[in-house]
Design a protein around this motif. Structure first.
Motif, PDB file in Angstrom:
ATOM      1  N   HIS A   1      -6.909  -2.782   7.876  1.00  0.00           N
ATOM      2  CA  HIS A   1      -7.474  -1.427   7.805  1.00  0.00           C
ATOM      3  C   HIS A   1      -7.729  -1.049   6.340  1.00  0.00           C
ATOM      4  O   HIS A   1      -8.811  -0.567   6.000  1.00  0.00           O
TER       5      HIS A   1
ATOM      6  N   ASP B  98     -12.550   6.336   6.386  1.00  0.00           N
ATOM      7  CA  ASP B  98     -11.258   6.050   6.992  1.00  0.00           C
ATOM      8  C   ASP B  98     -11.358   5.888   8.513  1.00  0.00           C
ATOM      9  O   ASP B  98     -11.085   4.815   9.056  1.00  0.00           O
TER      10      ASP B  98
ATOM     11  N   HIS C 135      -4.851   3.919   0.164  1.00  0.00           N
ATOM     12  CA  HIS C 135      -4.694   5.219   0.828  1.00  0.00           C
ATOM     13  C   HIS C 135      -3.608   5.246   1.906  1.00  0.00           C
ATOM     14  O   HIS C 135      -2.991   6.280   2.135  1.00  0.00           O
ATOM     15  N   ASP C 136      -3.367   4.108   2.551  1.00  0.00           N
ATOM     16  CA  ASP C 136      -2.317   4.047   3.581  1.00  0.00           C
ATOM     17  C   ASP C 136      -1.193   3.083   3.189  1.00  0.00           C
ATOM     18  O   ASP C 136      -0.462   2.608   4.057  1.00  0.00           O
TER      19      ASP C 136
HETATM   20 FE   LIG Z   1      -6.497   5.106   6.877  1.00  0.00          FE
END
Ligand SMILES: [Fe+2]
Length: 196
Positions: A24, A121, A64-65
């Motif tokens: 991801h 996203d 971001h994650d």
């Molecule tokens: Fe994400």
């Protein structure tokens, strides 16, 4: 500090065991990076300057994650990552984009980088889902029209919020077809890296 996409990817992998969350991050990074190249062109940047801007966009996607697996609660994600990255000296533009991708953070996506990360996203996850239902599981077979059809199919990938995808395109000021096409092209270009 001497930041780079290589360092960002190493951090993502260090903090994340789950392969799908790593993937991801890689896909959001490639989609967001493609908007960095567009922004560089709009600003008239060339050569190393353009490449550095695109790399900053890619880093925001990669990071971001990064804390999501270890700290999934809305009290901690993405604040743990942002604190850690700030201590390491990562650029504030990247940190603000990471904050703005979480709508509960209080940071509203305003800059082009913030808007790009927010917009890529949810969409990149949806495009991955579209690829995985193909017999070949190949992103090369996914087309914009098919993606639009699946967006209307409420039973398909129901965890992906349609309104976030359309809001993302609105934030970027482009039609949803164009946003889907841009992200699809970015993911197709890096299909091997993404395992799609
Ligand atoms: Fe994400």
């Amino acid at each position: 500090m001497d930041w780079s996409a290589e360092k960002a990817e190493a951090l993502l992998r260090e903090w994340t065991q789950g392969e799908s969350l790593v993937k991801h991050g890689l896909s959001v990074a490639r989609c967001t990076e493609s908007y960095g190249w567009r922004e560089a062109e709009r600003l008239g940047l060339t050569g190393d300057e353009a490449a550095r801007l695109a790399e900053m966009y890619r880093c925001a996607g990669l990071l971001h994650d990064m804390d999501y697996e270890r700290h999934p609660s809305t009290e901690e994600h993405p604040f743990v990552a942002v604190k850690f990255l700030r201590e390491q000296g990562w650029p504030e533009e990247i940190l603000q984009a990471i904050l703005a991708h979480a709508d509960y953070s209080g940071v509203v996506p305003e800059t082009h980088l913030q808007r790009s990360l927010f917009a890529c996203d949810e969409l990149s996850g949806f495009l991955t889902a579209c690829a995985l239902v193909k017999p070949s599981k190949a992103i090369a077979e996914v087309e914009v029209a098919g993606v639009k059809k699946k967006m209307k199919d409420k039973a398909f990938a129901r965890a992906v919020k349609r309104e976030d995808m359309t809001r993302g395109a609105e934030l970027l000021g482009i039609p949803i077809e164009q946003h889907v096409g841009n992200c699809l092209a970015a993911m197709q270009k890096y299909a091997a890296e993404l395992g799609l």
